[in-house]
Design a protein around this motif. Structure first.
Motif, PDB file in Angstrom:
ATOM      1  N   MET A   1       0.833  -1.193   0.000  1.00  0.00           N
ATOM      2  CA  MET A   1       0.000   0.000   0.000  1.00  0.00           C
ATOM      3  C   MET A   1       0.865   1.240   0.000  1.00  0.00           C
ATOM      4  O   MET A   1       1.789   1.355   0.795  1.00  0.00           O
ATOM      5  N   GLY A   2       0.617   2.187  -0.875  1.00  0.00           N
ATOM      6  CA  GLY A   2       1.376   3.422  -0.908  1.00  0.00           C
ATOM      7  C   GLY A   2       1.002   4.317   0.248  1.00  0.00           C
ATOM      8  O   GLY A   2      -0.073   4.209   0.843  1.00  0.00           O
ATOM      9  N   SER A   3       1.886   5.269   0.590  1.00  0.00           N
ATOM     10  CA  SER A   3       1.638   6.126   1.740  1.00  0.00           C
ATOM     11  C   SER A   3       0.416   7.008   1.542  1.00  0.00           C
ATOM     12  O   SER A   3      -0.328   7.278   2.473  1.00  0.00           O
ATOM     13  N   ILE A 224       6.756   0.266   8.524  1.00  0.00           N
ATOM     14  CA  ILE A 224       7.978  -0.450   8.138  1.00  0.00           C
ATOM     15  C   ILE A 224       8.897   0.537   7.425  1.00  0.00           C
ATOM     16  O   ILE A 224       8.507   1.158   6.429  1.00  0.00           O
ATOM     17  N   ILE A 225      10.100   0.679   7.959  1.00  0.00           N
ATOM     18  CA  ILE A 225      11.114   1.555   7.361  1.00  0.00           C
ATOM     19  C   ILE A 225      12.204   0.686   6.748  1.00  0.00           C
ATOM     20  O   ILE A 225      12.672  -0.273   7.375  1.00  0.00           O
ATOM     21  N   GLN A 226      12.606   1.038   5.541  1.00  0.00           N
ATOM     22  CA  GLN A 226      13.667   0.298   4.858  1.00  0.00           C
ATOM     23  C   GLN A 226      14.546   1.290   4.114  1.00  0.00           C
ATOM     24  O   GLN A 226      14.057   2.067   3.285  1.00  0.00           O
ATOM     25  N   ASP A 227      15.836   1.314   4.450  1.00  0.00           N
ATOM     26  CA  ASP A 227      16.796   2.208   3.793  1.00  0.00           C
ATOM     27  C   ASP A 227      16.331   3.661   3.820  1.00  0.00           C
ATOM     28  O   ASP A 227      16.467   4.395   2.838  1.00  0.00           O
ATOM     29  N   GLY A 228      15.786   4.067   4.963  1.00  0.00           N
ATOM     30  CA  GLY A 228      15.373   5.457   5.128  1.00  0.00           C
ATOM     31  C   GLY A 228      14.103   5.830   4.399  1.00  0.00           C
ATOM     32  O   GLY A 228      13.765   7.014   4.309  1.00  0.00           O
ATOM     33  N   LYS A 229      13.380   4.848   3.901  1.00  0.00           N
ATOM     34  CA  LYS A 229      12.144   5.109   3.163  1.00  0.00           C
ATOM     35  C   LYS A 229      10.970   4.406   3.847  1.00  0.00           C
ATOM     36  O   LYS A 229      11.148   3.375   4.497  1.00  0.00           O
ATOM     37  N   ALA A 236      -1.692  -3.861  12.025  1.00  0.00           N
ATOM     38  CA  ALA A 236      -0.848  -4.978  12.460  1.00  0.00           C
ATOM     39  C   ALA A 236      -1.498  -6.325  12.181  1.00  0.00           C
ATOM     40  O   ALA A 236      -0.808  -7.332  12.041  1.00  0.00           O
ATOM     41  N   ALA A 237      -2.821  -6.340  12.088  1.00  0.00           N
ATOM     42  CA  ALA A 237      -3.533  -7.601  11.858  1.00  0.00           C
ATOM     43  C   ALA A 237      -3.640  -7.971  10.388  1.00  0.00           C
ATOM     44  O   ALA A 237      -4.142  -9.044  10.055  1.00  0.00           O
ATOM     45  N   ASP A 238      -3.143  -7.107   9.510  1.00  0.00           N
ATOM     46  CA  ASP A 238      -3.345  -7.290   8.073  1.00  0.00           C
ATOM     47  C   ASP A 238      -2.331  -8.264   7.484  1.00  0.00           C
ATOM     48  O   ASP A 238      -1.133  -8.192   7.780  1.00  0.00           O
ATOM     49  N   ALA A 239      -2.797  -9.170   6.630  1.00  0.00           N
ATOM     50  CA  ALA A 239      -1.901 -10.149   6.008  1.00  0.00           C
ATOM     51  C   ALA A 239      -0.847  -9.473   5.146  1.00  0.00           C
ATOM     52  O   ALA A 239       0.312  -9.923   5.101  1.00  0.00           O
ATOM     53  N   LEU A 240      -1.214  -8.391   4.470  1.00  0.00           N
ATOM     54  CA  LEU A 240      -0.238  -7.671   3.656  1.00  0.00           C
ATOM     55  C   LEU A 240       0.886  -7.117   4.528  1.00  0.00           C
ATOM     56  O   LEU A 240       2.070  -7.192   4.158  1.00  0.00           O
ATOM     57  N   THR A 241       0.531  -6.570   5.678  1.00  0.00           N
ATOM     58  CA  THR A 241       1.548  -6.075   6.615  1.00  0.00           C
ATOM     59  C   THR A 241       2.505  -7.193   7.004  1.00  0.00           C
ATOM     60  O   THR A 241       3.728  -7.014   7.018  1.00  0.00           O
ATOM     61  N   HIS A 242       1.967  -8.364   7.302  1.00  0.00           N
ATOM     62  CA  HIS A 242       2.812  -9.504   7.694  1.00  0.00           C
ATOM     63  C   HIS A 242       3.750  -9.907   6.550  1.00  0.00           C
ATOM     64  O   HIS A 242       4.943 -10.158   6.773  1.00  0.00           O
TER      65      HIS A 242
END
Length: 269
Positions: A1-3, A224-229, A236-242
């Motif tokens: 999901m985009g911001s 979720i942060i990755q490489d400063g992005k 937290a309950a969402d399968a996509l988040t997992h």
């Protein structure tokens, strides 16, 4: 999901933003360490920031607290954070850092009283309500018996509980915690979980940076942060988040349901 999609979803759910950013960047020296961060932290929820080592989690938390110079907007309850007077900002937002250095033999009670400074006059006179807030916060973390001991004499876990007490004593609407589990044993980790849940029931907003993914998944929202992005923000309950958490950790962990919650276990692909 985009911001942008995430922000629209939060607005659709009528969750007012406690903190929001727009194309926010943080630069140290000549290096950009946070890249065009667009996020919304809803009021009255627990949001956990996770990511691999060096991803920029602590940097993001400091930027959200107004403790780190940044470009473009960080807003606190809709107001650009730099336009809020420092004392007023300190009443609204409490901070718990990691590896804080306390240089003298200040007593525990006096250290926790420092959390009440935003509520005091320029003379720093402590009121009855200040003392009551300190007492309550020390009881909340089971640290009241430590109140007359020098901070320097405490164990690592005891120090962490006292620092959590100081953050709670502010009685702020937003509490930002960087690795609050540091040095806490399992019983006190459980206590912290209950403290956070109580804060949410009291309509406070909590944002944590955590390495313990299983603990982080007890939050309502995950960032979720990755490489400063910003890689993802979602429930937290969402399968996509997992799925995206597992991806952020190179599929070296797996998330499984357990007793209406989730746990992470090592995975060897």
């Amino acid at each position: 999901m985009g911001s942008s999609e995430m922000s629209d979803d939060l607005i659709h759910l009528n969750l007012l933003p406690a903190i929001s950013t727009k194309q926010m960047q943080a630069i140290l020296g000549r290096k950009i360490i946070l890249h065009q961060i667009n996020l919304t932290v809803p009021q009255g929820q627990w949001t956990s920031i996770i990511g691999a080592n060096g991803a920029g989690k602590t940097t993001l938390l400091k930027a959200l607290a107004g403790l780190l110079a940044h470009e473009n907007e960080v807003r606190l309850f809709g107001q650009v954070i730099e336009t809020i007077p420092k004392q007023e900002r300190a009443k609204k937002l409490a901070w718990l850092g990691q590896n804080e250095v306390i240089t003298n033999d200040i007593l525990v009670y006096d250290l926790v009283m420092l959390g009440r400074l935003p509520h005091q006059n320029w003379l720093g006179t402590s009121s009855t309500s200040d003392h009551e807030a300190v007492k309550q916060s020390l009881h909340t973390t089971n640290s009241w018996p430590l109140r007359q001991r020098p901070f320097s004499e405490l164990s690592g876990g005891e120090r962490q509980r006292v620092l959590i007490s100081r953050a709670l004593a502010v009685n702020a609407q937003i509490i930002l915690m960087d690795e609050p589990l540091s040095n806490l044993d399992p019983p006190h980790q459980t206590d912290l979980m209950n403290i956070i849940k109580s804060l949410i029931l009291d309509k406070k907003t909590v944002v944590t940076v955590l390495h313990d993914i299983s603990f982080a998944l007890h939050a309502e929202q995950i960032i979720i942060i990755q490489d400063g992005k910003l890689m993802h923000q979602g429930p937290a309950a969402d399968a996509l988040t997992h799925n995206l958490i597992e991806e952020a950790f190179q599929h070296r962990i797996k998330i499984y349901p357990l007793n209406q919650s989730w746990v992470t276990v090592p995975h060897f692909p």
